[in-house]
Write an enzyme that holds these catalytic residues in place. Structure first.
Site, mmCIF file in Angstrom:
data_model
loop_
_atom_site.group_PDB
_atom_site.id
_atom_site.type_symbol
_atom_site.label_atom_id
_atom_site.label_comp_id
_atom_site.label_asym_id
_atom_site.label_seq_id
_atom_site.Cartn_x
_atom_site.Cartn_y
_atom_site.Cartn_z
ATOM 1 N N ILE A 13 -13.976 9.317 3.403
ATOM 2 C CA ILE A 13 -12.938 10.283 3.037
ATOM 3 C C ILE A 13 -13.425 11.288 1.996
ATOM 4 C CG2 ILE A 13 -11.010 8.772 3.628
ATOM 5 C CD1 ILE A 13 -10.667 8.219 0.608
ATOM 6 N N ALA B 258 -6.983 4.276 2.727
ATOM 7 C CA ALA B 258 -8.361 4.009 2.300
ATOM 8 C C ALA B 258 -8.469 3.875 0.786
ATOM 9 C CB ALA B 258 -9.277 5.131 2.787
ATOM 10 N N THR C 24 -0.058 1.137 -5.072
ATOM 11 C CA THR C 24 0.131 -0.260 -5.459
ATOM 12 C C THR C 24 1.104 -0.377 -6.625
ATOM 13 O OG1 THR C 24 -1.021 -2.169 -6.451
ATOM 14 C CG2 THR C 24 -1.939 -0.005 -6.893
ATOM 15 N N ASP C 25 1.747 -1.531 -6.722
ATOM 16 C CA ASP C 25 2.618 -1.775 -7.884
ATOM 17 C C ASP C 25 1.813 -1.959 -9.164
ATOM 18 O OD1 ASP C 25 1.509 -4.252 -7.272
ATOM 19 O OD2 ASP C 25 3.416 -5.321 -7.158
ATOM 20 N N GLU C 26 0.496 -2.124 -9.048
ATOM 21 C CA GLU C 26 -0.330 -2.363 -10.232
ATOM 22 C C GLU C 26 -0.429 -1.143 -11.147
ATOM 23 O OE1 GLU C 26 -3.893 -4.748 -9.753
ATOM 24 O OE2 GLU C 26 -3.275 -5.237 -7.709
ATOM 25 N N TYR D 254 -9.377 -0.520 -11.369
ATOM 26 C CA TYR D 254 -8.764 -0.322 -10.051
ATOM 27 C C TYR D 254 -7.405 0.356 -10.170
ATOM 28 C CZ TYR D 254 -5.648 -1.515 -6.210
ATOM 29 O OH TYR D 254 -4.689 -1.460 -5.223
ATOM 30 N N LYS E 88 -5.936 4.171 -8.985
ATOM 31 C CA LYS E 88 -4.800 4.364 -8.076
ATOM 32 C C LYS E 88 -3.708 5.182 -8.761
ATOM 33 C CE LYS E 88 -4.208 3.153 -4.466
ATOM 34 N NZ LYS E 88 -4.522 3.844 -3.177
ATOM 35 N N PRO F 249 -6.410 -15.588 1.330
ATOM 36 C CA PRO F 249 -7.484 -15.969 2.262
ATOM 37 C C PRO F 249 -8.685 -16.621 1.586
ATOM 38 C CG PRO F 249 -7.313 -13.574 2.076
ATOM 39 C CD PRO F 249 -6.113 -14.145 1.397
#
Length: 295
Positions: free
Chosen positions: A29, A49, A91-93, A118, A122, A160
């Site tokens: 991107i 992305a 994100t809620d972060e 991170y 965002k 996971p």
């Protein structure tokens, strides 16, 4: 589908989609020329992305700045040039965290207080989208979602990772005191909400996506162990990561009231069991990434 196929990308995830419905492009991107070419043929873009793993952002923030900030800028410039509809996944972060005893939840008006490299990148990308809407008239919306779970999630992510550790005969690991709360939503519910926002959301608006799924990490790990026939204390405690947020909680009233969206996967226990079953049945999908992730 435009994908850089980083370590977290997997073409197997696109199997089963008819070729007539999809064109796959291997690219980045941040490649402005490629993005411009693709946007000239599109009527909308959903921007999923991102570099998204907190631990990786602490070890090396640079890819997060490149992809999440510069990449979003490139996409916005193309959306501006070609006048296409743009939806930005966040994100809620970006809101930081809540105290464990705080009865409140995040809303669209909650101030930004990102804690990690991170979440700060965002947050930066969200602000770019808002500025491009106001200054350049880009037809954009934003959604901030809580923690996703479900099939095909990379093994670096919490659920996971625990499942595949058990399947590999490894003891799961839990950060800190395990009381950090996350607001879990099934990936299919996230996607259905994004579709509603893309097709019916108000331009310039932000919508929070959540399914009222608050659980602490210890609860989730014990549920995984129990479902997989292991003792609920069969894990190791490890040192907490720096700046680990305590609690996330989403108030999705605006999304539900304005667009009538409702989550379908509201039984976390059954959703978790189905997710475990998927990883048990698809070892060939996750096994190649497991060793590198643990290393």
């Amino acid at each position: 589908v435009l994908d850089a196929l980083t370590y977290a990308g997997n073409l197997e995830n696109l199997k089963g989609i008819k070729d007539s419905r999809m064109t796959f492009v291997h690219g980045n991107i941040c490649d402005a020329q490629l993005v411009d070419q693709l946007f000239s043929k599109a009527d909308s873009c959903v921007h999923f992305a991102a570099e998204s793993h907190n631990d990786n952002s602490i070890a090396d923030p640079s890819p997060f700045l490149k992809t999440n900030v510069e990449g979003t800028y490139v996409l916005l410039q193309a959306a501006r040039k070609h006048g296409i509809r743009f939806h930005h996944i966040s994100t809620d972060e970006v809101y930081g965290d809540l105290a464990l005893d705080d009865p409140g939840r995040f809303t669209e008006e909650t101030p930004y207080r990102p804690s990690s490299p991170y979440s700060s990148t965002k947050a930066s990308s969200d602000l770019l989208v808002r500025a491009w809407v106001r200054t350049f008239g880009v037809k954009a919306t934003i959604s901030n979602c809580s923690n996703n779970y479900g099939p095909r999630q990379h093994v670096e992510k919490f659920i996971p990772r625990q499942i595949t550790n058990i399947l590999c005969g490894l003891r799961p690991k839990l950060y800190g005191d395990g009381l950090n709360v996350r607001d879990w939503i099934h990936t299919e519910d996230h996607s259905s909400a994004v579709w509603e926002i893309l097709t019916r959301g108000r331009i310039g608006e932000t919508y929070l996506i959540g399914a009222d799924g608050e659980k602490n990490n210890l609860e989730v790990l014990r549920a995984i162990l129990k479902s997989m026939g292991r003792p609920e204390d069969d894990f190791d405690w490890v040192k907490d990561r720096p700046g680990h947020d305590r609690r996330y909680a989403i108030d999705s009233t605006k999304l539900r009231t304005e667009l009538g969206w409702r989550p379908k996967h509201t039984d976390f226990s059954s959703g978790l069991k189905a997710t475990i079953a998927w990883y048990e049945e698809n070892e060939a999908w996750w096994r190649p990434a497991k060793e590198a992730t643990e290393a």
